[in-house]
Design a protein around this motif. Structure first.
Motif, short mmCIF file in Angstrom:
data_model
loop_
_atom_site.label_atom_id
_atom_site.label_comp_id
_atom_site.label_asym_id
_atom_site.label_seq_id
_atom_site.Cartn_x
_atom_site.Cartn_y
_atom_site.Cartn_z
N ALA A 75 0.79 3.94 0.97
CA ALA A 75 0.87 4.78 2.16
C ALA A 75 1.89 4.28 3.17
CB ALA A 75 -0.49 4.86 2.85
N LYS A 86 -3.45 12.76 -7.77
CA LYS A 86 -2.46 11.69 -7.57
C LYS A 86 -1.32 11.86 -8.57
CE LYS A 86 -1.17 7.90 -5.50
NZ LYS A 86 -0.84 7.93 -4.06
N GLU A 136 4.26 8.09 3.54
CA GLU A 136 4.37 8.00 2.08
C GLU A 136 5.20 9.17 1.56
OE1 GLU A 136 1.46 7.02 -0.77
OE2 GLU A 136 1.43 9.00 -1.66
N ALA A 148 0.88 -1.16 0.00
CA ALA A 148 0.00 0.00 0.00
C ALA A 148 0.91 1.20 0.00
CB ALA A 148 -0.87 0.01 1.23
N ASP A 162 -9.55 -2.00 -1.40
CA ASP A 162 -9.21 -1.67 -0.02
C ASP A 162 -10.24 -0.69 0.52
OD1 ASP A 162 -8.11 -0.49 2.35
OD2 ASP A 162 -6.17 -1.33 1.77
N TYR A 182 -5.33 -2.60 -4.45
CA TYR A 182 -5.39 -1.57 -3.41
C TYR A 182 -6.49 -0.54 -3.68
CZ TYR A 182 -4.15 2.25 -0.36
OH TYR A 182 -4.21 3.24 0.57
N TRP A 183 -6.46 0.05 -4.88
CA TRP A 183 -7.35 1.18 -5.14
C TRP A 183 -8.81 0.79 -5.37
CZ3 TRP A 183 -6.03 5.93 -3.96
CH2 TRP A 183 -4.68 6.24 -3.88
N ASN A 229 -4.82 8.16 1.48
CA ASN A 229 -3.64 7.40 1.09
C ASN A 229 -2.35 8.20 1.21
OD1 ASN A 229 -1.88 7.15 -1.68
ND2 ASN A 229 -2.25 5.16 -0.76
N GLY A 240 -4.07 9.56 7.49
CA GLY A 240 -3.94 8.13 7.28
C GLY A 240 -4.53 7.35 8.44
N VAL A 263 -9.86 3.23 1.23
CA VAL A 263 -10.04 4.28 0.22
C VAL A 263 -11.43 4.22 -0.42
CG1 VAL A 263 -7.63 4.72 -0.34
CG2 VAL A 263 -8.77 2.84 -1.46
#
Lengths: 70, 605
Positions: free
Chosen positions: B23, B327, B101, B21, B300, B296-297, B96, B403, B303
């Motif tokens: 992050a 992003k 990060e 991830a 998860d 992940y995007w 994120n 986060g 997010v």
């Protein structure tokens, strides 16, 4: 019963940016007036002045545009 | 090549963290470095402290203000599904964009050059656009409150429980790991006491999330996003002036660091040994760009929860598209400072400063060495005087808190909706679940603090925690994609696919962990490094999940189409959206995002 209108997040952002703008611009102006520059690289560019001013202008814009009584 | 810039600082934990991830990119060795650090990098003035204090006052004010707007479960866990596309989109990216990060990726850019930008571009943008344009309608129309909730609707309680329990456990554990890492960063950078950092930031997060629920978390994430840019943007601006612009930066990198390619995204990816990361383009595209990134995007819940809070289907589809633009811009405040540091950071005697790996810092205490992960603080100190330094430090704190708020708000929702309600207390009044959600938030923070101290006293577990998290991402993606786009996928298929895919991931990890030579089989080359292993492991486990789901589904009976409405492509009639001007249409902006994404990759080819 109707619920009171919510203060938009952008207003909070306006408050924060304005407060930071005043603090940083204020310090930058003090630096400019006294000549006591911070011991950082490119201090002669007076970043606190223009960065603080930019934050203040943005903050005031958000404060006015998203004020709760609008 | 200077010795200090050799690969001796290669850090397995960090590699894992970066992949599972984005992050979670600062890792264990920072801890070691912090323990031996004797002097802090920065010294705050009264003005800096005031800037930080204003930030804390603001987040608590927002939480207190919103406490009366989180009275029902829909309001507390889903922010009343009233968020605009902009707020949901910024929150989606902000959840994120942790401080770890920011610092970890700036350090990676210093180590590997612009290759690190892959994690922001191909490792995020296609997945974000896919979520918004293709997957969001099914999440949104099904009215699910969570990703495990979607699994329950599609595959039944078994798959949902596996996903919910693993997510809740890992989320809270990762929250603790990040909390500990952040406290260590504060110790290294500012000399702050670890317990002080943990307690103050945790209490603030617990207060505003428990008071205002997801709405408060989202509001603060948007605020924190603005703050991160306000605090960090000045570094690349002043750095570019310092380095003589982009051309000056390129010239100095080529002059000071000859023989290494820091400035190209794709040219060195033809073979594992042609680039310092030890990766191959197939791993970047299929492993990072598909298995890990999409996992992940799009699955998860940390997010996805932000987008589910949108006020309409159009907003829910637009939010990830808006997020994709921000992003794509993040490398400007993360990767660029890392590149700039290569040429502008100097020692007091005027020589070029060489940052090193955490293990080198640990092995040479008292020598004044700095690690890769300290790039951003060093750049902040270089350019930012009183006030601006406080703003930069506040940006790092804000990143950490956003986060953590994301972790605990997602944990509270999954715990209450997907574990407590179906398994412990089914038919309680709505207020009961709101109360449980508030307590789950507090409990989440307390357990996170416990996990932070656990990591502090047994630091070796950090790598395992990060590896654990990575085990679930790709298999979950496989199960959800099969369920969402194949009507024939069955309850048994989904469950066994998820289970066998996860076991595959664990098995491959253990194989390489205990028999490092196995890397050549998992990552398809003896020259592959840890990063490549993670990419290919994700790809293998995703493939196994899909195959097992396919085979088991074909051997078991499927649900009729009528039971799949709102859940599966081909069985769902999506609600017709009112026509809008082209510039308000998500497809238009997604197309622009694709053009910008391709343009960036070509520009830095």
């Amino acid at each position: 019963m109707t619920r009171a209108r919510e203060i938009p997040i952008w207003f909070f952002i306006g408050v924060l940016l304005s407060v930071y703008g005043v603090m940083i611009l204020g310090y930058g102006l003090w630096e400019l007036a006294t000549g006591h520059l911070a011991n950082v690289v490119l201090a002669h560019l007076h970043a606190p002045v223009w960065w603080g001013a930019l934050m203040l202008v943005l903050g005031l814009f958000y404060l006015v545009k998203f004020r709760p009584d609008r | 090549m200077p010795a200090a810039r050799s690969r001796i600082g290669h850090d397995r934990g960090k590699m894992l963290a970066m992949l599972i991830a984005p992050a979670f990119s600062l890792s264990l060795p920072t801890a070691t470095a912090a323990m031996v650090a004797t002097t802090s990098i920065a010294h705050l003035t009264g003005l800096d402290i005031a800037v930080i204090a204003v930030y804390f006052a603001m987040v608590i004010w927002i939480g207190y203000y919103l406490k009366n707007r989180a009275n029902t479960s829909e309001e507390f866990f889903m922010a009343g599904r009233e968020m605009t596309a902009w707020i949901a989109g910024l929150s989606f990216v902000s959840a994120n964009l942790g401080s770890l990060e920011l610092m970890g990726w700036a350090g990676s850019a210093y180590q590997y050059g612009i290759l690190a930008a892959h994690w922001y571009w191909i490792g995020a943008i296609p997945a974000m656009l896919f979520l918004g344009i293709v997957m969001m309608p099914f999440y949104y129309v099904s009215k699910t409150h969570s990703v495990p909730g979607y699994l329950k609707l599609r595959y039944g309680q078994g798959s949902s429980t596996v996903a919910a329990v693993s997510f809740a456990f890992m989320t809270i554990l990762m929250s603790g790991v990040n909390m500990f890492s952040m406290a260590l960063v504060m110790k290294v950078v500012l000399g702050w006491n670890i317990t002080f950092s943990i307690v103050v930031s945790s209490l603030a997060v617990a207060a505003y999330v428990a008071l205002g629920g997801l709405r408060s978390a989202i509001f603060n994430e948007v605020l924190q996003f603005v703050l991160i840019w306000g605090g960090a943007l000045l570094v690349p601006i002043l750095g570019m002036i310092d380095a003589g612009g982009w051309m000056g930066l390129k010239t100095r990198i080529l002059h000071d660091l000859p023989g290494q390619d820091y400035l190209h995204l794709w040219r060195g990816l033809g073979h594992f040994h042609d680039n310092p990361m030890g990766v191959h383009w197939t791993g970047i595209i299929f492993g990072l760009g598909f298995a890990i990134s999409f996992g992940y995007w799009t699955t998860d819940f940390l997010v996805v929860q932000r987008v589910l809070a949108a006020n309409s289907l159009r907003s829910a589809r637009m939010a990830p598209v808006i997020g994709s633009f921000f992003k794509m811009a993040v490398p400007f405040i993360v990767i660029l400072p890392g590149l700039l540091a290569l040429v502008v950071l100097h020692n007091p005697n005027g020589s070029l400063m060489h940052l090193v790996g955490e293990d080198v810092v640990s092995a040479h205490p008292g020598m004044g060495l700095h690690s890769y992960n300290e790039v951003l603080p060093l750049m902040l100190v270089r350019y930012c005087g009183p006030g601006l330094l406080g703003l930069g430090i506040t940006a790092l704190i804000a990143g950490f808190m956003s986060g953590m708020a994301g972790n605990v708000s997602a944990f509270a929702a999954v715990w209450t909706y997907d574990i407590y309600q179906p398994m412990l207390r089914k038919n309680e009044p709505d207020e009961h679940y709101v109360t449980i959600g508030r307590w789950a938030t507090v409990l989440g923070v307390v357990v996170s603090i416990g996990a932070a101290y656990l990591v502090m006293h047994a630091q070796g577990i950090m790598d395992y925690v990060q590896a654990l998290f990575s085990f679930f991402i790709a298999p979950l993606l496989g199960a959800i994609l099969m369920g969402m786009f194949w009507k024939r996928a069955t309850k048994s298929g989904g469950f066994w696919g998820l289970l066998v895919g996860t076991v595959t991931s664990v098995g491959l990890w253990a194989w390489v962990h205990f028999y490092p030579a196995a890397l050549r089989f998992v990552a398809l080359s003896p020259d592959a490094r840890d990063m490549a292993e993670n990419m290919y492991r994700a790809l293998w486990s995703l493939s196994i999940t899909v195959i097992v789901t396919l085979v088991v589904s074909l051997c078991t009976s499927a649900k009729p189409d009528s039971e799949l409405k709102g859940l599966v492509y081909g069985a769902t009639v999506l609600p017709k959206e009112d026509p809008v001007a082209f510039y308000k249409n998500e497809l238009f902006w997604a197309a622009i995002a694709v053009v910008v994404f391709v343009g960036l990759n070509v520009m830095f080819w």
